[in-house]
Write an enzyme that holds these catalytic residues in place. Structure first.
Site, PDB file in Angstrom:
ATOM      1  N   ASP A   1      19.099   1.936  -5.608  1.00  0.00           N
ATOM      2  CA  ASP A   1      19.328   0.886  -6.603  1.00  0.00           C
ATOM      3  C   ASP A   1      20.819   0.582  -6.728  1.00  0.00           C
ATOM      4  OD1 ASP A   1      19.424  -0.801  -8.786  1.00  0.00           O
ATOM      5  OD2 ASP A   1      18.107   0.419 -10.035  1.00  0.00           O
TER       6      ASP A   1
ATOM      7  N   HIS B   1      16.047  -1.294  -7.329  1.00  0.00           N
ATOM      8  CA  HIS B   1      15.947  -1.635  -8.740  1.00  0.00           C
ATOM      9  C   HIS B   1      14.540  -2.052  -9.143  1.00  0.00           C
ATOM     10  CE1 HIS B   1      17.953  -2.362 -12.517  1.00  0.00           C
ATOM     11  NE2 HIS B   1      17.472  -3.591 -12.594  1.00  0.00           N
TER      12      HIS B   1
ATOM     13  N   SER C   1      15.880  -1.609 -16.956  1.00  0.00           N
ATOM     14  CA  SER C   1      17.260  -1.999 -16.724  1.00  0.00           C
ATOM     15  C   SER C   1      18.007  -2.063 -18.061  1.00  0.00           C
ATOM     16  CB  SER C   1      17.311  -3.322 -15.956  1.00  0.00           C
ATOM     17  OG  SER C   1      18.583  -3.551 -15.419  1.00  0.00           O
TER      18      SER C   1
END
Length: 693
Positions: A631, A666, A545
């Site tokens: 995501d 995610h 991320s």
């Protein structure tokens, strides 16, 4: 690599845009499906499938290595693991894994006030995540909130990784679904005091929680009362919590640097929310309640926060209880009946205290290891007999303990079991302070075997995050030992952008100081090389991320230092994402990165470090890049565009892989074994590139 087919080459299609007098070329713009969030562009899907096929072609000859890594990592995890029960009302609750299962089983039994209350046995199954997940590719339980009388529960379920949860109310005894309230919930719901209804927040079409509602049981959800709606600032979202004494429902409208709190008496759910303090730029506060007072942690007069007290009848009048400190970073306070539980950090290490209400005396809970993580956890009631905490270090398995304030004694309730064995005496943890280029001293936690020599010939696996004020804990992880036992040192760089060294540490890694984060990681890498851990090129790095953004930035800045980089769901197309205010997170992220739409300087600064935009014609290390089609946080096209541009631009023939999970979001695949297998793939990639002892 010679046995691999030719890698996919994404077509370049002319596209550019101009902003603030600067023209940006983006030939891979087309990889963002223009009908998003629907993703049905065949050209896009075909390209992603080609990349996945290329990944599978690399993976095929690695199958034995991946399987060996997976099996040994799996062998370190207790298959029939049981949690420590937590008392809540008339019952104690806990979760278990059955052998071979991916998901948790949830149990409860009547509390009898004896030692059996902390023993997870003789329970009644009240929820089976495995049954819920059956027949689907993805399942995640987002919440399980039991009603005050213990008869019903609010259940949040995500079945595709999009993080839009369905809210159902179930009868605990039968498992029957009594009501379906929403299919786009996000955030934890809270029951009112009587259990006649609950508060919840929903995500709009842009995945933002602007509204909080109250649902009265037995009524049509279409008639749910709107309790609070954020209308002033598109960056703000609405969240819920309940005070520890269970007397108040709190509603927060805010973002990561400011916000405002409201309260509603939990026994009067139809009351209008009352404001505690109006929002102010860069001022944060959080609130709990006990003994008829609000207990407020705020940075209104010190960067490391203070604790204040207020009367609910006059909530804007705050009185300091614990003053802000240059040395001690006050992270949070929970208000229980007998003590305030104070959590903070000193010299980058977690500190836990009990504060007496009457005397103000602070009792510190002692921990001795060089690097560790600790925090209060698992107390559902306002007046527990003992205070529960969690502790671990890089060599100490996760440990759940109760602390008796009267005797000062710890009672160990559970130590994370490693079925295949774990001997902490075989390893050592180094706590280093490495100087960054601007003079800042960056903490580094390193796990290595005792026979790992600092002779400059070793291998290092590094990780870091450095964003949103989120500290990277020096905690226990069984999977890391698959690298450490193969001759790697495992290093966590506690870089700026997190809050390990105080709130200023976070501020010094955001907005116009963002590049400090990347520089810190590179400088820590060089410091580890100088300290003899490994030579340049014998270092692998992984981040996800915002940590994936970090991976892209270090690959651009100092590619010669790394032999392999794993960028998980990487936030690498920073400029384009921050320019698109229709994306779920963008308005709420401007305070972290800057707003390039309105601010020319923010535009130039983000452009200067955005990993996708700064890919250049140079040699890059071998890279594995991952993403998720569903995501909502880092959209799939960021890793896809990044991989495509790297392939077309880099001057080396090092391996470059892109893996897009076509049915996940995610966090990658759901289920404990699926996610562990994906980590085995990443470690196999590192071993393939750097080798092992």
């Amino acid at each position: 690599m010679t046995d691999l087919p030719e890698p996919p080459i994404a077509e370049q299609r002319a596209y550019s845009f101009e902003r603030h007098g600067i023209t940006v070329e983006d030939p891979y713009h087309w990889l963002k499906d223009q009908s998003y969030p629907t993703i049905d562009d065949e050209d896009v899907l075909d390209y992603l499938k080609e990349e996945n096929a290329y990944f599978e072609a690399w993976k095929a000859p690695q199958a034995d290595t991946i399987e060996a890594l997976f099996e040994e990592m799996k062998a370190r995890i207790k298959e029939d693991d049981k949690g420590v029960p937590v008392k809540n009302g008339d019952y104690v609750y806990w979760s278990e894994f059955a052998p071979g299962t991916q998901y948790r089983l949830w149990y409860r039994k009547p509390a009898d006030g004896t030692a059996s209350d902390i023993t997870p046995d003789n329970g009644t199954l009240i929820y089976d995540e495995n049954a819920q997940a059956e027949g689907g590719d993805y399942y995640r339980l987002g919440g399980f909130e039991v009603s005050p009388d213990g008869t019903q529960a609010i259940v949040l379920s995500d079945r595709n990784g999009s993080e839009r949860y369905t809210i159902e109310v179930i009868d605990i005894a039968s498992g029957e679904v009594l009501e379906t309230v929403s299919d786009s919930a996000l955030g934890a719901p809270e029951w009112d005091k009587a259990g006649t209804g609950f508060f919840y927040t929903v995500a709009n079409e842009n995945w933002r929680t602007y509204e909080a509602y109250y649902h009265a049981l037995g009524t049509d959800a279409k008639d749910d009362r709107l309790v609070l709606k954020e209308t002033e600032n598109p960056a703000f979202t609405v969240n819920l919590s309940k005070s520890t004494d269970e007397n108040y429902i709190f509603l927060l409208s805010g973002e990561n640097s400011s916000g405002e709190w409201y309260f509603i008496p939990a026994d009067d759910p139809t009351a209008e929310p009352q404001l505690i303090m109006r929002r102010r730029p860069d001022i944060q506060y959080s609130v709990d309640a006990a003994h008829g007072k609000f207990w407020i942690v705020t940075n209104d007069n010190h960067v490391n926060f203070r604790l204040a007290q207020a009367d609910p009848a006059d909530p804007m009048k705050w009185h300091t209880v614990i003053a802000g400190s240059d040395d001690f970073y006050l992270e949070g306070v929970d208000a229980y009946r007998d003590h305030l539980l104070v959590e903070g950090r000193l010299n980058g290490l977690d500190q836990l205290y009990l504060r007496d209400y009457d005397s103000g005396d602070m009792t510190r809970l002692p921990f001795e290891e060089a690097a560790y993580t600790a925090g209060f956890t698992g107390m559902a009631e306002y007046a527990p007999d003992k205070y529960r905490l969690y502790y671990s270090s890089m060599v100490t398995p996760g440990t759940v303990m109760d602390y008796d304030a009267a005797s000062g004694e710890f009672t160990t309730l559970k130590v994370q079991e490693v079925p295949s064995g774990h001997d902490p005496d075989k390893y050592v943890v180094d706590r280093l302070m490495i100087e960054a280029r601007d003079g800042a001293m960056v903490p580094v936690s390193v796990l290595r075997s005792k026979d790992f020599e600092l002779d400059g010939t070793g291998r290092v696996f590094m990780t870091g995050y450095g964003a949103y004020g989120s500290a990277y804990p020096a905690s226990f992880s069984t999977s890391r030992y698959s690298l450490v036992d193969r001759g790697y040192a495992f290093a966590i760089a506690h870089i700026r952008g997190g809050d390990e060294m105080g709130y200023q540490w976070f501020l010094d890694g955001k907005l116009k100081k963002r590049t400090n984060t990347f520089n810190d990681f590179v400088d820590v890498t060089r410091g580890l090389i100088e300290a003899g851990y490994a030579p340049a090129g014998n270092i692998a790095a992984q981040g996800g991320s915002a940590g994936g953004e970090l991976m892209g930035a270090i690959a651009n800045q100092a590619p010669e230092l790394y032999g392999a980089i794993v960028a998980d769901v990487p936030f690498v197309d920073v400029l384009n994402t921050m320019l698109d205010d229709t994306l779920p997170l963008t308005p709420g992220e401007w305070n972290e990165w800057g707003n390039p739409i309105t601010d020319p300087e923010a535009f130039k600064y983000i452009l200067s470090y955005s990993p996708y935009d700064q890919v250049s014609a140079q040699d890059y290390p071998a890279m594995l890049i991952t993403g998720g089609l569903n995501d909502p946080r880092v959209t799939y096209w960021e890793p896809a565009k990044y991989a495509a541009k790297l392939r077309a631009t880099k001057t080396d023939d090092n391996l470059l892989l892109l893996k897009i999970n076509m049915g996940a979001g995610h966090g990658g695949k759901s289920g404990r074994w699926n996610s562990l297998y994906e980590q085995a793939e990443k470690y196999a990639f590192v071993l393939d590139q750097l080798g092992q002892e």
